[in-house]
Write an enzyme that holds these catalytic residues in place. Structure first.
Site, PDB file in Angstrom:
ATOM      1  N   LYS A 116       2.387   4.269  -1.569  1.00  0.00           N
ATOM      2  CA  LYS A 116       1.692   3.633  -0.448  1.00  0.00           C
ATOM      3  C   LYS A 116       0.183   3.630  -0.682  1.00  0.00           C
ATOM      4  O   LYS A 116      -0.519   2.711  -0.266  1.00  0.00           O
ATOM      5  CB  LYS A 116       2.045   4.350   0.850  1.00  0.00           C
ATOM      6  CG  LYS A 116       3.473   4.126   1.324  1.00  0.00           C
ATOM      7  CD  LYS A 116       3.684   4.791   2.681  1.00  0.00           C
ATOM      8  CE  LYS A 116       5.059   4.457   3.249  1.00  0.00           C
ATOM      9  NZ  LYS A 116       6.150   5.008   2.452  1.00  0.00           N
ATOM     10  N   GLU A 200      -3.229   7.739   8.103  1.00  0.00           N
ATOM     11  CA  GLU A 200      -3.592   6.491   8.768  1.00  0.00           C
ATOM     12  C   GLU A 200      -3.987   6.788  10.209  1.00  0.00           C
ATOM     13  O   GLU A 200      -3.459   7.726  10.829  1.00  0.00           O
ATOM     14  CB  GLU A 200      -2.413   5.507   8.794  1.00  0.00           C
ATOM     15  CG  GLU A 200      -2.098   4.864   7.474  1.00  0.00           C
ATOM     16  CD  GLU A 200      -0.938   3.882   7.587  1.00  0.00           C
ATOM     17  OE1 GLU A 200      -0.292   3.842   8.654  1.00  0.00           O
ATOM     18  OE2 GLU A 200      -0.672   3.174   6.614  1.00  0.00           O
ATOM     19  N   HIS A 235      10.909   7.155  14.010  1.00  0.00           N
ATOM     20  CA  HIS A 235      10.312   6.231  13.039  1.00  0.00           C
ATOM     21  C   HIS A 235      11.364   5.395  12.313  1.00  0.00           C
ATOM     22  O   HIS A 235      11.061   4.785  11.287  1.00  0.00           O
ATOM     23  CB  HIS A 235       9.453   6.983  12.023  1.00  0.00           C
ATOM     24  CG  HIS A 235       8.373   7.816  12.632  1.00  0.00           C
ATOM     25  ND1 HIS A 235       7.313   7.277  13.319  1.00  0.00           N
ATOM     26  CD2 HIS A 235       8.213   9.167  12.677  1.00  0.00           C
ATOM     27  CE1 HIS A 235       6.531   8.243  13.746  1.00  0.00           C
ATOM     28  NE2 HIS A 235       7.054   9.396  13.380  1.00  0.00           N
ATOM     29  N   ARG A 292      12.563  -4.803  -1.741  1.00  0.00           N
ATOM     30  CA  ARG A 292      14.020  -4.970  -1.688  1.00  0.00           C
ATOM     31  C   ARG A 292      14.354  -5.792  -0.457  1.00  0.00           C
ATOM     32  O   ARG A 292      13.486  -6.120   0.357  1.00  0.00           O
ATOM     33  CB  ARG A 292      14.704  -3.609  -1.593  1.00  0.00           C
ATOM     34  CG  ARG A 292      14.206  -2.761  -0.417  1.00  0.00           C
ATOM     35  CD  ARG A 292      14.945  -1.451  -0.305  1.00  0.00           C
ATOM     36  NE  ARG A 292      14.296  -0.512   0.592  1.00  0.00           N
ATOM     37  CZ  ARG A 292      14.397  -0.503   1.911  1.00  0.00           C
ATOM     38  NH1 ARG A 292      15.118  -1.435   2.511  1.00  0.00           N
ATOM     39  NH2 ARG A 292      13.787   0.416   2.639  1.00  0.00           N
TER      40      ARG A 292
END
Length: 666
Positions: A116, A200, A235, A292
């Site tokens: 990430k 974040e 999540h 994907r």
């Protein structure tokens, strides 16, 4: 086009890929673990090969074994599905070395988006908007906490190599940062073998909107519009829809263009998903790219009419994209509800067990069911507890939402706890109907979505009683037909009893409550004495558990599924599991002594946080269990002294096993 495709996955994923291959005339090879020897995906493919023990790392993640099967079966391509090896760059390269086509993006693209942190750097250079945060190399706890202070709380800690909510923690208070970081790293290491994290800024009331992209080897790249995946628990997505509600055409176009730019920036090929987070003002920021196909891809297929797996096969075989951006359009609205074997009332813990009964709505152009589970299959601790994906489509959002509610109310599972009724409460919530979704939806409306327990309604009890009575009638009639004396009173189905009037007392347990229903036999009906009064009841029972009942002249459709002494009754939005109770039988013994703590599911002990003899307060963390690659903290429900610890770190536990015992304070 390929002649033979090996599907390196299981469950509904493998079944869904096999379906498209069958349409295209492509031969399919399944692989299966010992636990999946009789699984649905084994029978859905042209042939199937064993690849090892139940744990995924010894079977579905065993790349050498899978490549050996590909060679021996004559497969010229491998489709990794979504999950397992689908984003494994090393596996993609191993396929190339073995001369087998990997149906997915190049290894370089997987690596670029696999971290990430690296992905955010690439997106920044490509001009894709980013959430304020940190994705650097300094992973020391001190530096990360200092950065969190600069960003400003709340912050989100995320596993750099991960997805699916694993290795992710929200932190609202600086004092909680250290524990949250440890937990995120531990879970990331267990799930992905990499405990690198990024930070974040946590956006308040954010929406999770993702864009389906596709690219080929000829320089073409398109997007197939967006999906809203905001409704989540832990999540992880619960209900997805396409298109996103309330999104303007200008915003849709801007997000689509940003997603295509992201794909071009890494030389992408095949199917991918660019995930954005959108704030309350409608501004969107790059979150991550999944290299994907996604679990929720059917909603995109429903609104576009395209088969995305067919696109994958064609692009991997070297063909250009089937359509240009200008030729792509969508119509109507679609929802996908993920039906899991889990208990929403127990923080969504996986519900391991056997699917003893399964009744689903009829599939048609409006309703689609993707599943790898049949009646009688076992939900294993080794894999994701998904039972099915229920997908609906109609001409607009309100019509599609009605389809979703009707389909959920027709979906009945017996033998294990599911989230079906919870999904129905979400779909029926006024805020959801208005399109007011964000990632905090479930917490915001928790009191509505988790209502206080109520006794079963008279309608449920009446249907339960009718099911029992009609089942007895059918069994008696069957015995009479096979008897040498079919006119014997012992075969009568009218409630006749020697030296007694014609009534029967039925008992049902709802938790600890014993609910009594007295059924009086009449020539053409039953009179049922219920908690709310007496009703005239009649009905018919089909072999699959469907009932058509009339209660005081009101006609209803219902379903009943019986497993041993448990009876699951479904009527519209009501779904209850009752125990058929014989009050003359011996009472059940209390299996767990007071003060003990038992495992809520099978799993592995990751951490023991106390010692025998320690004094603990109510709510204190005692142990951490891992199941389905998720961590579950076991906490003290009383204050007292730790009397005994029965399991140590690394040991396996079964559901209901006594983990430790606490001597409660006087």
């Amino acid at each position: 086009m390929f002649r033979t495709v090996l599907i390196a996955n299981r469950g509904e994923i493998a079944c869904r890929i096999a379906r498209t291959c069958r349409i295209l005339g492509v031969r399919t090879v399944a692989v299966y673990s010992d636990a999946d020897a009789d699984a649905l995906h084994v029978h859905a493919c042209d042939e199937a090969w064993p690849i090892g023990p139940a744990p995924a790392r010894e079977s579905y993640l065993n790349t050498d074994r899978i490549l050996e099967v590909a060679r021996r079966s004559g497969a010229d391509a491998i489709h990794p599905g979504y999950g397992f090896l689908s984003e494994n760059a090393d596996f993609a390269e191993a396929c190339d070395r073995a001369g087998v086509r990997f149906i997915g993006p190049p290894a370089s693209a997987i690596r670029a988006m696999g971290s990430k942190s690296a992905a955010k750097s690439i997106m920044q250079e490509a001009g894709v908007p980013l959430v304020p945060g940190y994705h650097g190399d300094d992973q020391s706890p001190e530096h990360l906490q200092a950065v969190a202070e600069e960003i400003g709380y709340p912050v989100l800690i995320k596993a750099s190599a991960g997805g699916g909510g694993k290795g992710m923690r929200r932190v609202d208070d600086p004092q909680d940062f250290g524990d949250a970081l440890d937990g995120a790293r531990r879970e990331a290491r267990a799930s992905f073998g990499d405990d690198t994290v990024l930070l974040e800024k946590y956006l308040l009331q954010p929406r999770h909107v993702e864009v389906q992209v596709f690219a080929d080897g000829h320089g073409n790249a398109v997007h197939l519009f967006e999906r809203d995946c905001s409704v989540q628990r832990r999540h992880q997505k619960v209900i997805e829809e396409a298109p996103a509600p309330g999104l303007s055409e200008d915003k849709r176009r801007a997000m689509g263009e940003a997603a295509v730019a992201a794909a071009r920036a890494i030389g992408y090929q095949g199917a991918g998903t660019v995930e954005f987070i959108m704030d309350a003002h409608g501004e969107f920021f790059f979150m991550e790219m999944n290299t994907r196909l996604q679990v929720e891809h059917p909603v995109t297929e429903m609104i576009t009419g395209e088969d995305l797996v067919a696109w994958q096969l064609q692009v991997a075989a070297g063909a250009p994209l089937p359509r240009t951006q200008e030729a792509l359009s969508f119509s109507g609205h679609a929802f996908e509800a993920r039906i899991y074997a889990e208990d929403p009332e127990r923080d969504f813990l996986p519900a391991i067990g056997t699917v003893a009964g399964l009744r689903t709505p009829e599939e048609n152009r409006h309703v689609r069911i993707d599943t790898g589970i049949r009646e009688g299959d076992t939900i294993s601790m080794h894999y994701d507890p998904m039972i099915a994906k229920l997908v609906v489509w109609d001409s607009d959002r309100s019509a599609a939402l009605l389809r979703l509610r009707n389909a959920l109310q027709a979906f009945t599972v017996a033998g294990t706890t599911t989230n079906v009724r919870f999904l129905d409460r979400i779909a029926g919530h006024p805020a959801f109907a208005d399109g007011g979704v964000d990632t905090g939806f479930i917490e915001t409306y928790r009191s509505d979505l988790f209502p206080a327990p109520t006794p079963p309604s008279d309608r449920v009890l009446a249907v339960a009683a009718l099911y029992e009575l009609l089942s007895v009638d059918q069994a008696a009639a069957e015995r009479a037909r096979g008897s040498a004396d079919p006119w014997s009173p012992w075969h009568a189905t009218d409630g006749w009893q020697p030296n007694s009037d014609n009534h029967h007392v039925l008992h049902f347990l709802d938790g600890d409550n014993d609910l009594e229903v007295v059924a009086h036999y009449r020539r053409d009906c039953f009179l049922l004495d219920l908690p709310g009064g007496t009703v005239r009841a009649e009905g018919t029972l089909a072999a699959d558990g469907r009932l058509r009942v009339a209660l005081d002249g009101v006609h209803l459709d219902a379903r009943a599924l019986q497993t041993d002494d448990r009876l699951r009754v479904s009527i519209a939005a009501e779904d209850r599991e009752l125990v058929i109770h014989d009050p003359l039988a011996a009472g059940m013994a209390d299996e767990v002594r007071e003060g003990s703590l038992t495992a809520p599911m099978p799993g592995t002990v990751l951490q023991v946080m106390v010692n025998e003899g320690d004094h603990v307060e109510e709510g204190a963390a005692l142990m951490v269990l891992e199941a389905m690659k998720m961590e579950h903290t076991i906490r003290a429900f009383v204050s007292g002294k730790v009397d005994k610890i029965n399991f140590r770190e690394g040991e396996q536990v079964s559901e209901g096993a006594e983990l430790l015992a606490i001597a409660a304070e006087e």
